[in-house]
Design a protein around this motif. Sequence first.
Motif, PDB file in Angstrom:
ATOM      1  N   ALA A  35       0.951  -1.277  -0.002  1.00 32.72           N
ATOM      2  CA  ALA A  35      -0.162  -0.053   0.072  1.00 32.72           C
ATOM      3  C   ALA A  35       0.851   1.355  -0.104  1.00 32.72           C
ATOM      4  CB  ALA A  35      -1.050   0.046   1.241  1.00 32.72           C
ATOM      5  N   ALA A  36       1.864   1.218   0.879  1.00 33.58           N
ATOM      6  CA  ALA A  36       2.928   2.546   0.678  1.00 33.58           C
ATOM      7  C   ALA A  36       3.532   2.691  -0.826  1.00 33.58           C
ATOM      8  CB  ALA A  36       4.047   2.051   1.747  1.00 33.58           C
ATOM      9  N   MET A  37       3.723   1.650  -1.387  1.00 31.70           N
ATOM     10  CA  MET A  37       4.533   1.936  -2.649  1.00 31.70           C
ATOM     11  C   MET A  37       3.326   2.551  -3.618  1.00 31.70           C
ATOM     12  SD  MET A  37       7.531   0.942  -2.427  1.00 31.70           S
ATOM     13  CE  MET A  37       7.569   1.665  -3.982  1.00 31.70           C
ATOM     14  N   LEU A  38       1.958   2.089  -3.537  1.00 30.74           N
ATOM     15  CA  LEU A  38       1.036   2.716  -4.278  1.00 30.74           C
ATOM     16  C   LEU A  38       0.850   3.894  -3.769  1.00 30.74           C
ATOM     17  CD1 LEU A  38      -1.508  -0.229  -4.372  1.00 30.74           C
ATOM     18  CD2 LEU A  38       0.136   0.399  -6.274  1.00 30.74           C
ATOM     19  N   ALA A  39       0.949   4.497  -2.705  1.00 33.50           N
ATOM     20  CA  ALA A  39       0.553   5.977  -2.179  1.00 33.50           C
ATOM     21  C   ALA A  39       1.797   6.741  -1.925  1.00 33.50           C
ATOM     22  CB  ALA A  39      -0.132   5.725  -0.761  1.00 33.50           C
ATOM     23  N   LEU A  40       3.039   6.239  -2.523  1.00 27.35           N
ATOM     24  CA  LEU A  40       4.462   6.804  -2.220  1.00 27.35           C
ATOM     25  C   LEU A  40       4.245   8.376  -2.537  1.00 27.35           C
ATOM     26  CD1 LEU A  40       7.101   6.373  -1.211  1.00 27.35           C
ATOM     27  CD2 LEU A  40       7.720   5.484  -3.435  1.00 27.35           C
ATOM     28  N   PRO A  41       3.805   8.675  -3.616  1.00 25.05           N
ATOM     29  CA  PRO A  41       4.143  10.252  -4.104  1.00 25.05           C
ATOM     30  C   PRO A  41       3.143  11.090  -2.981  1.00 25.05           C
ATOM     31  CG  PRO A  41       3.593   8.862  -6.084  1.00 25.05           C
ATOM     32  CD  PRO A  41       3.375   8.065  -4.978  1.00 25.05           C
ATOM     33  N   ALA A  42       2.203  10.649  -2.414  1.00 25.13           N
ATOM     34  CA  ALA A  42       1.454  11.302  -1.331  1.00 25.13           C
ATOM     35  C   ALA A  42       2.148  11.251  -0.199  1.00 25.13           C
ATOM     36  CB  ALA A  42      -0.062  10.989  -1.259  1.00 25.13           C
ATOM     37  N   ILE A  43       2.654  10.263   0.243  1.00 24.93           N
ATOM     38  CA  ILE A  43       3.505  10.042   1.301  1.00 24.93           C
ATOM     39  C   ILE A  43       4.812  10.858   1.318  1.00 24.93           C
ATOM     40  CG2 ILE A  43       5.095   8.460   3.036  1.00 24.93           C
ATOM     41  CD1 ILE A  43       3.036   6.150   1.844  1.00 24.93           C
ATOM     42  N   ALA A  44       5.467  10.884   0.462  1.00 22.85           N
ATOM     43  CA  ALA A  44       6.537  11.823   0.044  1.00 22.85           C
ATOM     44  C   ALA A  44       6.303  13.094   0.278  1.00 22.85           C
ATOM     45  CB  ALA A  44       7.519  11.163  -1.117  1.00 22.85           C
ATOM     46  N   ALA A  45       5.064  13.478  -0.075  1.00 24.28           N
ATOM     47  CA  ALA A  45       4.783  15.073  -0.120  1.00 24.28           C
ATOM     48  C   ALA A  45       4.388  15.399   1.250  1.00 24.28           C
ATOM     49  CB  ALA A  45       3.717  15.283  -1.087  1.00 24.28           C
ATOM     50  N   ALA A  46       4.298  14.514   2.242  1.00 28.41           N
ATOM     51  CA  ALA A  46       3.579  14.818   3.600  1.00 28.41           C
ATOM     52  C   ALA A  46       4.415  15.885   4.291  1.00 28.41           C
ATOM     53  CB  ALA A  46       3.593  13.624   4.478  1.00 28.41           C
ATOM     54  N   PRO A  47       3.740  16.844   4.937  1.00 24.59           N
ATOM     55  CA  PRO A  47       4.735  18.056   5.788  1.00 24.59           C
ATOM     56  C   PRO A  47       5.315  17.286   6.892  1.00 24.59           C
ATOM     57  CG  PRO A  47       2.140  18.561   5.121  1.00 24.59           C
ATOM     58  CD  PRO A  47       2.420  17.183   5.222  1.00 24.59           C
ATOM     59  N   GLY A  48       6.566  18.112   6.961  1.00 23.97           N
ATOM     60  CA  GLY A  48       7.312  17.472   7.918  1.00 23.97           C
ATOM     61  C   GLY A  48       8.305  16.404   8.080  1.00 23.97           C
ATOM     62  N   LEU A  49       7.941  15.585   6.875  1.00 21.73           N
ATOM     63  CA  LEU A  49       8.725  14.370   6.418  1.00 21.73           C
ATOM     64  C   LEU A  49      10.345  14.500   6.346  1.00 21.73           C
ATOM     65  CD1 LEU A  49       8.368  11.308   6.558  1.00 21.73           C
ATOM     66  CD2 LEU A  49       7.890  11.593   4.227  1.00 21.73           C
ATOM     67  N   GLY A  50      11.188  13.813   6.567  1.00 21.71           N
ATOM     68  CA  GLY A  50      12.408  14.184   6.606  1.00 21.71           C
ATOM     69  C   GLY A  50      13.195  12.906   5.758  1.00 21.71           C
ATOM     70  N   CYS A  51      12.691  11.817   5.934  1.00 18.93           N
ATOM     71  CA  CYS A  51      13.488  10.818   5.475  1.00 18.93           C
ATOM     72  C   CYS A  51      12.568   9.488   4.868  1.00 18.93           C
ATOM     73  CB  CYS A  51      14.586  10.339   6.476  1.00 18.93           C
ATOM     74  SG  CYS A  51      15.262   8.841   5.825  1.00 18.93           S
ATOM     75  N   LEU A  52      12.968   8.911   3.806  1.00 13.67           N
ATOM     76  CA  LEU A  52      12.143   7.482   3.561  1.00 13.67           C
ATOM     77  C   LEU A  52      13.168   6.468   3.657  1.00 13.67           C
ATOM     78  CD1 LEU A  52      10.515   8.446   0.023  1.00 13.67           C
ATOM     79  CD2 LEU A  52       9.393   8.489   2.321  1.00 13.67           C
ATOM     80  N   ILE A  53      12.787   5.383   4.176  1.00 12.59           N
ATOM     81  CA  ILE A  53      13.617   4.288   4.796  1.00 12.59           C
ATOM     82  C   ILE A  53      12.956   3.003   3.649  1.00 12.59           C
ATOM     83  CG2 ILE A  53      14.736   2.555   6.267  1.00 12.59           C
ATOM     84  CD1 ILE A  53      14.941   4.755   8.240  1.00 12.59           C
ATOM     85  N   ALA A  54      13.597   2.247   2.962  1.00 10.79           N
ATOM     86  CA  ALA A  54      13.085   0.904   2.318  1.00 10.79           C
ATOM     87  C   ALA A  54      13.110  -0.052   3.623  1.00 10.79           C
ATOM     88  CB  ALA A  54      14.074   0.917   1.153  1.00 10.79           C
ATOM     89  N   GLY A  55      11.965  -0.555   3.484  1.00 14.03           N
ATOM     90  CA  GLY A  55      11.680  -1.576   4.428  1.00 14.03           C
ATOM     91  C   GLY A  55      11.885  -2.904   3.716  1.00 14.03           C
ATOM     92  N   THR A  56      12.799  -3.322   3.376  1.00 14.25           N
ATOM     93  CA  THR A  56      12.937  -4.236   2.091  1.00 14.25           C
ATOM     94  C   THR A  56      12.340  -5.831   2.579  1.00 14.25           C
ATOM     95  OG1 THR A  56      15.540  -4.351   2.447  1.00 14.25           O
ATOM     96  CG2 THR A  56      14.791  -3.358   0.795  1.00 14.25           C
ATOM     97  N   ASN A  57      12.705  -6.102   3.749  1.00 13.07           N
ATOM     98  CA  ASN A  57      12.436  -7.285   4.469  1.00 13.07           C
ATOM     99  C   ASN A  57      10.819  -7.504   4.337  1.00 13.07           C
ATOM    100  OD1 ASN A  57      15.064  -8.604   4.677  1.00 13.07           O
ATOM    101  ND2 ASN A  57      15.372  -7.720   6.614  1.00 13.07           N
ATOM    102  N   ASP A  58      10.113  -6.521   5.048  1.00 16.20           N
ATOM    103  CA  ASP A  58       8.697  -6.617   5.216  1.00 16.20           C
ATOM    104  C   ASP A  58       7.970  -6.382   3.685  1.00 16.20           C
ATOM    105  OD1 ASP A  58       7.359  -6.485   8.136  1.00 16.20           O
ATOM    106  OD2 ASP A  58       9.536  -5.348   8.173  1.00 16.20           O
TER     107      ASP A  58
END
Length: 273
Positions: free
Chosen positions: A121-144
């Motif tokens: 679900a995060a991958m499908l919503a990634l553009p909106a997640i990355a645009a969220a106010p106050g966000l500083g970093c994205l971490i790839a949770g590859t195992n999950d």
Amino acid sequence: MKRIRSALFMPASNQRAVDKARGLDCDAVILDLEDAVAPDSKVAARAQALAAARDGGFGARLLVLRVNALDTDWGEGDLEAARGAGFDAVLLPKVSHPDDLALARATLGGVALWAMIETCAAMLALPAIAAAPGLGCLIAGTNDLAKEMRCTPGADRLPLVPHLISIVTAARAHGLIALDGVSNVLVDTPELAAECAEGARYGFDGKTLIHPAQIAPANRAFAPSAEQVRWAEAVIAAFALPAHAQLGAIRVDGAMVERLHLAQAEQIIASAG
């Protein structure tokens, strides 16, 4: 933006590990309340993490707290405790929608927020997640992410490559730090070095780690090579010549370089410092 080549997860429930982290050569320490802590130790781990932040001693390393997910019994309490506790950032796991970040932001106030991208679900919503106010970093949770996709990454992580590139692209579009997922190889081996180099090639700023032995390979891979530094210095010096002051493209070492390459060269020198 602070350079983060290596971000080491440490279980907040392990006091010895937390103490050791203060002397390690990583760029960030992530005190973990989630995956690395058993359910019956969650509350005690939270208290130990707060004590670690209060006691300090982490030097120039960023101190980050990974809280439990919002849909758990501990997530809300973790966020409330983190507010004003002295962490440089709070890492929210299982982010699948920008609303998750909005809920966390409402509790945290002004504390910097990082997001684990580890669900489909995060991958499908990634553009909106990355645009969220106050966000500083994205971490790839590859195992999950691999678990939820039901894929088998293998040494080349091939099924995950499109998602890794998407995470980097989203981070760059919004001026965020991008950190590669952890490796399950716990010793300094050619396989670990190759995975670190792969992440650097994809454009990640650094890598998340789960063992101190992984720090040196990550620091090497995500720092400019001597050849890159030499090229950058040559480009900067060439554009600094009075004869080139008004030119958009010049020749350096037999190759054409443009002003965009000058910006890249300046970024390399900055990251090498």
